[in-house]
Motif scaffolding. Structure first.
Motif, short mmCIF file in Angstrom:
data_model
loop_
_atom_site.label_atom_id
_atom_site.label_comp_id
_atom_site.label_asym_id
_atom_site.label_seq_id
_atom_site.Cartn_x
_atom_site.Cartn_y
_atom_site.Cartn_z
N CYS A 172 4.90 0.99 -3.12
CA CYS A 172 3.58 1.27 -3.70
C CYS A 172 2.48 0.52 -2.95
O CYS A 172 1.39 1.07 -2.72
CB CYS A 172 3.55 0.91 -5.18
SG CYS A 172 4.65 1.91 -6.20
N VAL A 173 2.74 -0.72 -2.56
CA VAL A 173 1.76 -1.49 -1.80
C VAL A 173 1.47 -0.81 -0.46
O VAL A 173 0.31 -0.67 -0.04
CB VAL A 173 2.28 -2.93 -1.56
CG1 VAL A 173 1.41 -3.67 -0.54
CG2 VAL A 173 2.29 -3.71 -2.87
N VAL A 174 2.51 -0.32 0.21
CA VAL A 174 2.35 0.31 1.52
C VAL A 174 1.66 1.67 1.40
O VAL A 174 0.78 2.00 2.20
CB VAL A 174 3.71 0.44 2.23
CG1 VAL A 174 3.59 1.30 3.48
CG2 VAL A 174 4.25 -0.95 2.58
N THR A 175 2.04 2.48 0.42
CA THR A 175 1.40 3.78 0.27
C THR A 175 -0.06 3.64 -0.16
O THR A 175 -0.91 4.45 0.22
CB THR A 175 2.16 4.67 -0.73
OG1 THR A 175 2.27 4.00 -2.00
CG2 THR A 175 3.53 5.02 -0.21
N ALA A 176 -0.36 2.60 -0.92
CA ALA A 176 -1.75 2.32 -1.26
C ALA A 176 -2.54 1.97 0.00
O ALA A 176 -3.67 2.44 0.19
CB ALA A 176 -1.82 1.17 -2.26
N ALA A 177 -1.94 1.16 0.87
CA ALA A 177 -2.60 0.82 2.14
C ALA A 177 -2.81 2.05 3.00
O ALA A 177 -3.89 2.24 3.60
CB ALA A 177 -1.75 -0.21 2.89
N ALA A 178 -1.80 2.92 3.07
CA ALA A 178 -1.93 4.15 3.87
C ALA A 178 -3.06 5.02 3.36
O ALA A 178 -3.85 5.57 4.14
CB ALA A 178 -0.60 4.91 3.85
#
Length: 206
Positions: free
Chosen positions: A98-104
């Motif tokens: 979730c942290v990475v997809t939020a960043a993307a």
């Protein structure tokens, strides 16, 4: 009280708190190197700009004590029960997805919209993913809004909050908040849960 908090959630709470204390000592340098900067441009308070590790590290930085408090309160409130359902390894994988997809999502939006390159920081992407999981696994659990203090089922709470984030992101009526990063965290969590369940667009072949 911490004995009632599952271990991964407890570790995330402590890590975020320690990093915030380090920010008070290091000043802007942690944000320069570890905040999430837009693609292809230098930062406005340093020279680092975007670096690959920032898609994870930005999630441990916060802009104020109030920012930290609300994110950590939500992490405790929603993450504890989600960790008990998922187990430690799956929960940790889910949170960082979730942290990475939020960043993307934030990188895509800033690339399209443009503007002054400012950093994105905060655990909100992971927290919004946990909120979505909480609503899916505990849909009838009552959640109390803070302002205004209105109780509602968790599923409805997630729908209302997601719709509000989408509205605020499109209209830009709450500047300085990464609404599309929040939505990206929710989307990443939703897709991961569907993957685990073998639901479209993911299928398991036996």
């Amino acid at each position: 009280m911490y004995f009632s908090i599952p271990p991964v959630t407890w570790a995330l709470l402590v890590t975020n708190g320690v990093v915030f204390l380090l920010q008070q000592v290091a000043g802007d340098q942690l944000v320069v190197w570890f905040g999430l900067w837009p693609l292809g441009g230098p930062s406005v308070i340093g020279t680092a700009g975007f670096l690959p590790w920032q898609i994870v590290t930005y999630g441990f930085l916060h802009g104020s004590l109030l920012h930290l408090f609300f994110n950590m309160f939500a992490l405790y409130m929603f993450g504890s029960d989600v960790e008990r359902v998922f187990g430690q390894r799956r929960y940790l994988a889910y949170y960082f997805t979730c942290v990475v997809t939020a960043a993307a999502a934030q990188l895509v939006v800033t690339a399209v919209i443009g503007g002054t390159p400012y950093p994105t920081i905060g655990a909100s992407g992971g927290v919004f993913g946990l909120l979505l999981a909480f609503g899916m696994y505990f849909p009838r659990r009552t959640v109390m809004l803070i302002f205004p203090p209105i109780p509602m089922p968790a599923r409805l709470f997630v729908i209302v909050y997601g719709a509000l984030e989408l509205y605020l992101g499109i209209t830009g009526t709450q500047a300085g908040v990464a609404h599309f990063a929040h939505l990206g965290g929710m989307l990443g969590g939703y897709l991961m849960i569907r993957y685990w369940r073998g639901r479209p667009p993911f299928y398991r072949h036996w």
